[in-house]
Write a protein that holds these residues in place. Sequence first.
Motif, PDB file in Angstrom:
ATOM      1  N   ALA A 193      19.820  -3.190  53.183  1.00 17.13           N
ATOM      2  CA  ALA A 193      20.784  -3.572  54.217  1.00 17.13           C
ATOM      3  C   ALA A 193      22.009  -4.298  53.670  1.00 17.13           C
ATOM      4  CB  ALA A 193      20.099  -4.461  55.259  1.00 17.13           C
ATOM      5  N   VAL A 194      21.904  -4.899  52.501  1.00 16.64           N
ATOM      6  CA  VAL A 194      23.017  -5.680  51.955  1.00 16.64           C
ATOM      7  C   VAL A 194      23.965  -4.761  51.189  1.00 16.64           C
ATOM      8  CG1 VAL A 194      23.644  -7.517  50.339  1.00 16.64           C
ATOM      9  CG2 VAL A 194      21.673  -7.794  51.851  1.00 16.64           C
ATOM     10  N   ARG A 195      25.253  -4.873  51.495  1.00 17.72           N
ATOM     11  CA  ARG A 195      26.258  -4.027  50.861  1.00 17.72           C
ATOM     12  C   ARG A 195      26.601  -4.539  49.465  1.00 17.72           C
ATOM     13  NH1 ARG A 195      25.884   0.367  54.030  1.00 17.72           N
ATOM     14  NH2 ARG A 195      25.902  -0.249  56.233  1.00 17.72           N
ATOM     15  N   ALA A 196      26.846  -3.607  48.579  1.00 10.95           N
ATOM     16  CA  ALA A 196      27.269  -3.963  47.224  1.00 10.95           C
ATOM     17  C   ALA A 196      28.680  -4.534  47.262  1.00 10.95           C
ATOM     18  CB  ALA A 196      27.222  -2.732  46.330  1.00 10.95           C
ATOM     19  N   GLU A 197      28.899  -5.576  46.475  1.00 15.21           N
ATOM     20  CA  GLU A 197      30.219  -6.203  46.394  1.00 15.21           C
ATOM     21  C   GLU A 197      30.670  -6.268  44.945  1.00 15.21           C
ATOM     22  OE1 GLU A 197      29.988 -10.024  48.207  1.00 15.21           O
ATOM     23  OE2 GLU A 197      29.218  -9.258  50.129  1.00 15.21           O
ATOM     24  N   ASP A 198      31.971  -6.252  44.775  1.00 11.17           N
ATOM     25  CA  ASP A 198      32.536  -6.300  43.432  1.00 11.17           C
ATOM     26  C   ASP A 198      32.107  -7.586  42.720  1.00 11.17           C
ATOM     27  OD1 ASP A 198      34.087  -4.442  41.997  1.00 11.17           O
ATOM     28  OD2 ASP A 198      35.752  -5.867  41.909  1.00 11.17           O
ATOM     29  N   GLY A 199      31.596  -7.432  41.508  1.00  8.28           N
ATOM     30  CA  GLY A 199      31.217  -8.590  40.706  1.00  8.28           C
ATOM     31  C   GLY A 199      29.818  -9.117  40.964  1.00  8.28           C
ATOM     32  N   MET A 200      29.079  -8.520  41.867  1.00 10.54           N
ATOM     33  CA  MET A 200      27.710  -8.970  42.146  1.00 10.54           C
ATOM     34  C   MET A 200      26.833  -8.846  40.905  1.00 10.54           C
ATOM     35  SD  MET A 200      26.124  -7.673  45.765  1.00 10.54           S
ATOM     36  CE  MET A 200      26.199  -8.679  47.239  1.00 10.54           C
ATOM     37  N   GLU A 201      25.914  -9.797  40.759  1.00 12.41           N
ATOM     38  CA  GLU A 201      24.889  -9.711  39.721  1.00 12.41           C
ATOM     39  C   GLU A 201      23.533  -9.754  40.414  1.00 12.41           C
ATOM     40  OE1 GLU A 201      25.274 -12.247  36.332  1.00 12.41           O
ATOM     41  OE2 GLU A 201      27.480 -12.220  36.427  1.00 12.41           O
ATOM     42  N   VAL A 202      22.771  -8.687  40.226  1.00 13.75           N
ATOM     43  CA  VAL A 202      21.528  -8.492  40.977  1.00 13.75           C
ATOM     44  C   VAL A 202      20.358  -8.339  40.009  1.00 13.75           C
ATOM     45  CG1 VAL A 202      20.346  -7.028  42.675  1.00 13.75           C
ATOM     46  CG2 VAL A 202      22.836  -7.328  42.792  1.00 13.75           C
ATOM     47  N   GLU A 203      19.231  -8.925  40.383  1.00 16.51           N
ATOM     48  CA  GLU A 203      17.997  -8.746  39.613  1.00 16.51           C
ATOM     49  C   GLU A 203      16.935  -8.150  40.536  1.00 16.51           C
ATOM     50  OE1 GLU A 203      17.511 -12.090  36.319  1.00 16.51           O
ATOM     51  OE2 GLU A 203      17.903 -12.966  38.301  1.00 16.51           O
ATOM     52  N   SER A 204      16.287  -7.087  40.064  1.00 14.89           N
ATOM     53  CA  SER A 204      15.303  -6.402  40.908  1.00 14.89           C
ATOM     54  C   SER A 204      13.861  -6.587  40.457  1.00 14.89           C
ATOM     55  CB  SER A 204      15.610  -4.895  40.953  1.00 14.89           C
ATOM     56  OG  SER A 204      15.299  -4.280  39.709  1.00 14.89           O
ATOM     57  N   GLU A 205      13.650  -7.235  39.295  1.00  8.70           N
ATOM     58  CA  GLU A 205      12.286  -7.297  38.760  1.00  8.70           C
ATOM     59  C   GLU A 205      11.913  -8.687  38.260  1.00  8.70           C
ATOM     60  OE1 GLU A 205       9.962  -5.134  38.915  1.00  8.70           O
ATOM     61  OE2 GLU A 205      11.135  -3.469  39.713  1.00  8.70           O
ATOM     62  N   THR A 206      12.336  -9.728  38.936  1.00  5.80           N
ATOM     63  CA  THR A 206      11.948 -11.076  38.522  1.00  5.80           C
ATOM     64  C   THR A 206      10.563 -11.415  39.069  1.00  5.80           C
ATOM     65  OG1 THR A 206      12.842 -12.182  40.477  1.00  5.80           O
ATOM     66  CG2 THR A 206      14.381 -11.763  38.658  1.00  5.80           C
ATOM     67  N   GLU A 207       9.972 -12.478  38.565  1.00  9.24           N
ATOM     68  CA  GLU A 207       8.670 -12.918  39.072  1.00  9.24           C
ATOM     69  C   GLU A 207       8.763 -13.295  40.544  1.00  9.24           C
ATOM     70  OE1 GLU A 207       6.908 -15.983  36.759  1.00  9.24           O
ATOM     71  OE2 GLU A 207       6.842 -14.802  34.900  1.00  9.24           O
ATOM     72  N   GLU A 208       9.878 -13.904  40.929  1.00  7.74           N
ATOM     73  CA  GLU A 208      10.075 -14.289  42.328  1.00  7.74           C
ATOM     74  C   GLU A 208      10.114 -13.056  43.223  1.00  7.74           C
ATOM     75  OE1 GLU A 208      13.278 -16.779  45.120  1.00  7.74           O
ATOM     76  OE2 GLU A 208      13.828 -16.131  43.089  1.00  7.74           O
ATOM     77  N   VAL A 209      10.823 -12.032  42.773  1.00  5.76           N
ATOM     78  CA  VAL A 209      10.917 -10.790  43.544  1.00  5.76           C
ATOM     79  C   VAL A 209       9.545 -10.129  43.657  1.00  5.76           C
ATOM     80  CG1 VAL A 209      11.803  -8.425  43.477  1.00  5.76           C
ATOM     81  CG2 VAL A 209      13.353 -10.348  43.077  1.00  5.76           C
ATOM     82  N   ALA A 210       8.823 -10.053  42.545  1.00  2.00           N
ATOM     83  CA  ALA A 210       7.501  -9.422  42.552  1.00  2.00           C
ATOM     84  C   ALA A 210       6.550 -10.153  43.490  1.00  2.00           C
ATOM     85  CB  ALA A 210       6.933  -9.384  41.137  1.00  2.00           C
ATOM     86  N   ALA A 211       6.589 -11.485  43.468  1.00  2.00           N
ATOM     87  CA  ALA A 211       5.709 -12.271  44.336  1.00  2.00           C
ATOM     88  C   ALA A 211       6.057 -12.056  45.804  1.00  2.00           C
ATOM     89  CB  ALA A 211       5.809 -13.748  43.979  1.00  2.00           C
ATOM     90  N   ALA A 212       7.346 -11.965  46.099  1.00  2.00           N
ATOM     91  CA  ALA A 212       7.772 -11.762  47.488  1.00  2.00           C
ATOM     92  C   ALA A 212       7.349 -10.387  47.994  1.00  2.00           C
ATOM     93  CB  ALA A 212       9.283 -11.928  47.597  1.00  2.00           C
ATOM     94  N   ARG A 213       7.495  -9.382  47.147  1.00  2.00           N
ATOM     95  CA  ARG A 213       7.084  -8.031  47.552  1.00  2.00           C
ATOM     96  C   ARG A 213       5.578  -7.964  47.782  1.00  2.00           C
ATOM     97  NH1 ARG A 213      10.689  -4.630  43.125  1.00  2.00           N
ATOM     98  NH2 ARG A 213      12.738  -5.014  44.097  1.00  2.00           N
TER      99      ARG A 213
END
Length: 518
Positions: free
Chosen positions: A64-84
């Motif tokens: 749902a979140v739109r990509a923005e210029d200059g964004m830095e995104v992480e898709s595989e952190t421990e926090e992300v894995a725990a939330a999923r």
Amino acid sequence: MNVRLRIDNREVEVPEGATLLEAARALGIAIPTLCHAEGLPPSTSCMVCVVKVKGRDALVPSCAVRAEDGMEVESETEEVAAARKAAVELLLSDHVGDCVAPCHALCPARMEIPRMLRQIAAGAYADAIATVKRDIALPATLGRICPAPCEKGCRRAARDAAVSICLLKRFVADVDLESSAPYRPACAPPSGKKVAIAGAGPAGLAAAYHLLQAGHACTLFDALGEPGGMLRRKIEPGRLPPAVLDAEIARVTELGAQFVPGTRAGADVPLAELRGRFDAVLIAAGELPAEAFEALGLPFGPRGILADKKTFATPESGVFAAGGVLRPLRMAVRAVADGKEAARSIDRFLTGRYSMAHDERFSTHIGKLREGEIDAFMTGASPAPRVVPAGDGMTPEEAAADAARCLRCDCRKQHDCALRHLADACGARAHRYKIERRAFAQLRRPGVIYEPGKCILCGICIAIAEEAREPLGLTFVGRGFNVRVGVPLNAGLAEALTKVADRCVRACPTAALAYDAD
């Protein structure tokens, strides 16, 4: 106009308005989703697609979140894995369904029993024997001697009597043995690898059957003059006619298995010699005296050879053990199951994919039914009582009648359920969050079944029906924890989905909506 951003330290350029999920996919980064469907607006109900955006405190749904210029995104952190994982476990806490049927779960060989029963009921014997022999190498043999532990899990017993699973397995196996074109599994091209199997009983024969399909050459060594092991020595001919056993063994040797009679591993041919001549060795010689274990040179305890209980690997690299050499067995089907699983581990070892880990699939179970729930299961089953065969074995008519009594407890999408795949991937636990489960229920329309207990409230089917302008369609009904997907005005499923039932079934991430015949 395009925007540039970085995901997992990789730069990507996407059109303005693209979501983070779309940007990740442009890089080949797989972010899991359950409530997302191409072409439909995001619902953000499942929250399994969350990612971390630098500078934001909370994780965000990438769909749902739109990509923005200059964004830095992480898709595989421990926090992300725990939330999923937490998101998946929350969905599972409210899940009412069996990934595999109770009979399937109790079968030592893990055969897809409900699928076999549906195929027999439809007269699709070629499909039925393929289903059986995917997991059971000697079904005509076991169909005569197995005590049928699977039938103890059959829910039909709560209404009258269990389905005659074992007799039906025997029926379709006998039909195949008598066929002019019996079932022959496809075999992979020769791998160039060779496996020595010490013991030509049920475990050894089953292992050879599955290893040959994987392309590995197999040589069976046995102290007796002909293969069969305890099946030939301990089972009375009245229960297991030698002709039946011989015919099933022939199906294994026809795949290319070699048999060396009068040869005992350890005593007649040292294990070290076998290890030198072959790429892997399986010890499947049945129950042995202590001196035989000593001759093999493998560590053993009071019950048998010491090996990993899940991978069947011994401490000696490339040497595996299965069947009665591990512990006394009372059922031949357990030896056959051991042989199948040992073959799987040996194949992984030979192809460089071997590890001591054993990847068991995630499964949920309804458990004990509540009062009245058996009625929902009975909806699509024949009400007829258990068939008592008039003779030795079943006739086609008797087989069809008894197979039609199956309640279809298995998940209709057990191999394709996105929720199950994701639970596997993240190591989710089914009952981490304990709540009172919903009652099991089923709604039907011709060809399609809806099980509300498997619905994760993604809203995809509602959006599809709305887009297609279904006269009634589907909607969310109820409030709070009692929200579910239902049909407006308490109408039936057939009235709700007049145009897009197929599309809804294909898009459903679970088996909440599924084809009734699957």
